[in-house]
Design an enzyme around this catalytic site. Structure first.
Site, PDB file in Angstrom:
ATOM      1  N   PRO A 420      -8.940  58.355  91.326  1.00 24.02           N
ATOM      2  CG  PRO A 420     -10.215  60.266  91.291  1.00 24.02           C
ATOM      3  CD  PRO A 420     -10.215  59.020  91.149  1.00 24.02           C
ATOM      4  CD  GLN A 498     -11.902  62.950  93.585  1.00 22.37           C
ATOM      5  OE1 GLN A 498     -11.200  62.908  94.698  1.00 22.37           O
ATOM      6  NE2 GLN A 498     -12.754  61.908  93.446  1.00 22.37           N
ATOM      7  CE1 TYR A 579     -11.604  63.254 103.594  1.00 21.66           C
ATOM      8  CE2 TYR A 579     -12.519  61.917 100.885  1.00 21.66           C
ATOM      9  CZ  TYR A 579     -11.603  62.271 102.061  1.00 21.66           C
ATOM     10  OH  TYR A 579     -10.878  61.207 102.077  1.00 21.66           O
ATOM     11  NE  ARG A 627     -14.307  57.816  92.894  1.00 17.36           N
ATOM     12  CZ  ARG A 627     -13.610  57.627  93.475  1.00 17.36           C
ATOM     13  NH1 ARG A 627     -12.469  57.118  94.456  1.00 17.36           N
ATOM     14  NH2 ARG A 627     -12.990  56.670  92.344  1.00 17.36           N
TER      15      ARG A 627
END
Length: 782
Positions: A420, A498, A579, A627
């Site tokens: 990604p 994703q 994030y 991830r």
């Protein structure tokens, strides 16, 4: 004068003043530096202080590489000649695991006894007029700096010189997890031998190699807890030697071991922020150490001496010479230390690999430092490498990277993933022509799986105004256009989405306008587990309430439903890089005191709730991956042990694979960059949590991919920058390896490009003679 022999011979300036040089430490590095400096300028006054007797040495054999020997040959043919008459040479490495021995050839080693090496260097120093002072402590470093023009601190890993000026050198000394002891056997191994012993106390290993016709170095190593459980902490030197000989009786043929003031010790990695201070310079182990499992510290010290001598001859001032020396050697040493760190950590975690088939285990050991690779090993020993490939399941002529891999109902035709990569090119979250061309080109390029950038579940979950989303049906339709292209034009290539939310790292400028910088205008409010800004000047997020957590979970599930309708083959939940979901996992970003903060189990709670909710709406036959950031690269943050626990938790909830990344969680991180630098974390997760993994992080070559796959350190490899450089990276990897099987398919439109285009002629006749071949009877005209 450098190890490569690329430089001409360094010559002192004719008017250079007499130089007084003090060398602290009479090991090989200090002695060789003294000999070189004296040979290059006989007027130099050079004194070596060594507190021990001339023949006192605490090791047995020394291994030197061909590169190092080449440097010695150019710099001092006399030393080189003396060394070559003493060397024991061999090519094979034997690896014995669970009573099975595998031999790999073509490696090329040269070794001699450490005592003999010292004798050669003593003789050379004396013949040149170096003043050798044994059984004598050197004056203090400050005093030497006052009375000499140059002080070379070659006083080892416990350097008193480094300690005296620690505020300037700023050393970092890291102790590791294994205990080891240097011993010797009075016979010569016929190969470099690694033997693994699985005892009732834990795993132990032997490293052995010959250093003369009738003697070998033997190093016994094990983790600290195994060492204590086996009772070595209560044994004296004689008892330890006898116990080691008994444990490794098969390797030794029942013969005894001997010691030389041998003690159990813990390896320490030494790194210095600076290598020189005024006229004092560090050399060898005083400046840096590298674990013995990748070669001799003597090699690095000798190469230091070569570079230092050359720089002193080339530079106009001492200051410039010491700066040039450090600039030349530091990158080389840093690379060696990265490889050494990978190697020592492999042996620290040896127990993780014991269940591997013996032949794969042997390949894993040989490639542990990432310096020996699949392609390199194939050149050295094709028969061994092909046997490993057969055991892995590679069809004849098929590189490991082109073997298929199954995740739930999805079979990937090869092991390459387009990682990604945020493109910041969407309008109101809508992917457009750029995304079609970007992802479509990489799908045509042959990768088994192409991943989208992080697709945001809400407008407030974007990183930048240019981030793509899946919070509307219109966005899902736009994504459907892209997945249809991939499935139609690149059949056999899978495309994954994703899903993520930016959390506290949102409302920032496009990457090329100012990465992580807040927008000048049009900001939107941020939310996060805790009200902590990403960095000074960043917007402070609001702490999420219980009601908001429910809303967020529903945003993820709604986006997942749209992703399924858009035709994605795989869904990845983004719980990395600081994030929103990653923010819950790290103790540095989650300071909550409710049920979603505190222990790792509580920090996992909300990410697992989101995962469960998404898995419930995602089609049963389509895989889900997660991830994670396996380390925050910051004190007090997520550790490798935490990463294993996080991976296990997601696997227990149904994750089909873990995409193991690192960092980007806090702004003050200190990553240890280097080739494939994140792959050890994937390796550990795979082999400890027993879950399939995707490895990422500076994997740049198809050789690296083959090596990682075949050694069992990862199942898939995700590459980002290589696919930006070359959208057809996988196709070209196949062409360069001569592979034409089902693991990669050239689009018919591109098939004519499956061979490199012709270039200009390179086979012109070579000159038969050069001027150097002809005798000159008189000087040529000017």
């Amino acid at each position: 004068m450098t190890p490569s022999g690329a430089r001409g011979t360094a010559r002192p300036a004719p008017t250079a003043p007499r130089l007084r040089v003090a060398v602290v430490g009479g090991g090989p590095g200090g002695l060789y530096a003294a000999a070189l400096l004296k040979r290059l300028d006989p007027t130099r006054d050079i004194t070596v202080w060594e507190r021990n007797a001339p023949h006192d040495t605490f090791g047995f054999g020394v291994v030197l590489s061909d590169e190092t020997l080449g440097g010695i040959e150019h710099a001092d043919p006399e030393v080189y000649s003396a060394l070559t008459t003493e060397f024991v040479r061999w090519d094979n490495i034997d690896i014995v695991h669970r009573s099975t021995r595998h031999t790999s050839g073509g490696h090329g080693f040269a070794a001699l006894g450490r005592r003999r090496l010292l004798e050669i260097l003593h003789h050379r120093c004396r013949s040149l007029g170096v003043d050798l002072r044994f059984r004598e402590e050197a004056p203090g470093p400050a005093r030497l700096a006052e009375t000499h023009d140059l002080v070379i601190a070659a006083d080892g890993v416990h350097s008193t010189t480094r300690t005296a000026f620690a505020d300037v050198f700023r050393p970092q000394i890291t102790a590791h997890r294994c205990r080891y002891i240097w011993l010797a056997a009075d016979f010569a191994f016929d190969a470099f031998r690694f033997e693994i012993a699985e005892t009732e106390h834990g795993v132990m290993q032997l490293h052995g190699y010959p250093f003369s016709a009738d003697a070998s170095t033997v190093i016994v190593e094990m983790r600290e807890e195994v060492w204590r459980a086996a009772g070595f902490d209560e044994l004296d030197e004689t008892g330890s030697v006898e116990r080691c000989a008994k444990i490794f009786a098969d390797a030794l043929g029942g013969r005894p071991l001997r010691s030389n003031n041998s003690t159990w010790t813990t390896f320490r990695t030494v790194v210095n922020e600076r290598w020189s201070h005024g006229n004092v310079v560090l050399l060898g182990d005083a400046a840096h150490t590298a674990h013995f499992s990748i070669g001799s510290g003597t090699k690095l010290a000798v190469e230091d001496a070569l570079a230092l001598a050359a720089c002193l001859g080339e530079q106009p001032t001492l200051t410039a010479a010491l700066e040039a020396y450090e600039a030349e050697r530091r990158p080389v040493v840093a690379s060696t230390q990265r490889a050494a760190r990978a190697s020592l950590e492999w042996f620290e975690n040896l127990a993780l690999y014991l269940r591997q088939p013996p032949r794969q285990f042997a390949f894993n050991l040989l490639t542990r430092s990432r310096r020996v690779t699949h392609d390199n090993l194939r050149l050295r020993d094709a028969r061994f490498t092909e046997a490993v490939e057969r055991g892995f399941g590679c069809p004849p002529g098929t590189p490991p990277m082109f073997t298929p891999f199954r995740l739930r109902g999805l079979t990937l035709r090869n092991r390459v993933v387009v990682s990604p990569m945020d493109m910041y090119s969407a309008a109101d979250g809508l992917p457009g022509d750029f995304h079609l061309v970007h992802l479509g080109a990489r799908a045509l390029g042959g990768a088994g799986l192409v991943m989208t950038e992080m697709v945001c579940v809400s407008p407030e979950g974007r990183i930048t105004p240019g981030c793509a989303g899946l919070w509307s049906g219109r966005q899902a339709e736009a994504w459907r256009r892209i997945t249809d292209f991939v499935h139609t034009r690149a059949p056999g290539t899978a495309i994954g989405v994703q899903l993520g939310h930016s959390g506290r790292k949102g409302s920032t400028k496009l990457m090329w306008e100012g990465m992580d910088e807040p927008l000048d205008e049009g900001n939107w409010p941020l939310v996060a587990p805790s009200p902590l800004p990403y960095r000074p000047g960043s917007q402070t997020p609001r702490e999420l309430s219980r009601a908001q957590l429910t809303d967020l979970r529903e945003q993820f599930t709604a986006a997942a439903v749209r992703a399924a309708r858009a035709g994605f083959d795989l869904l990845e939940l983004h719980c990395a890089h600081g994030y929103l979901l990653s923010g819950f996992l790290s103790p540095l970003t989650n300071r909550r005191t409710d049920a979603y903060g505190g222990s790792l189990e509580k920090r996992l709670r909300f990410p697992l709730e989101v995962f469960d909710a998404v898995r419930a709406v995602w089609p049963e036959d389509r895989p889900m991956t997660v991830r994670i950031s396996a380390t925050d690269w910051a004190e007090g943050g997520t550790t490798a042990e935490d990463a294993v626990a996080i991976a296990r938790a997601f696997a227990d909830h149904g994750a089909d694979a873990i995409d193991v990344s690192t960092g980007q969680v806090v702004a003050d991180e200190e990553p240890e960059f280097g080739r494939s630098y994140q792959t050890p974390f994937a390796d550990r997760v795979r082999n400890e949590a027993r879950v399939p993994v995707i490895a990422v992080g500076a994997i740049s070559s198809w050789d690296d991919v083959n090596s990682l796959i075949l050694s069992g350190r990862t199942d898939l490899c995700a590459l980002a920058r290589p696919h930006l450089y070359d959208p057809h990276w996988t196709l070209h990897a196949a062409a360069e390896q001569g592979y034409e099987g089902p693991g990669v398919v050239w689009p018919p439109q591109y098939r004519a490009g499956s061979r490199p285009p012709r270039t200009g002629r390179t086979d012109a006749p070579k000159p038969r003679l050069t001027l150097s071949d002809l005798p000159l009877t008189e000087a040529p005209d000017a």
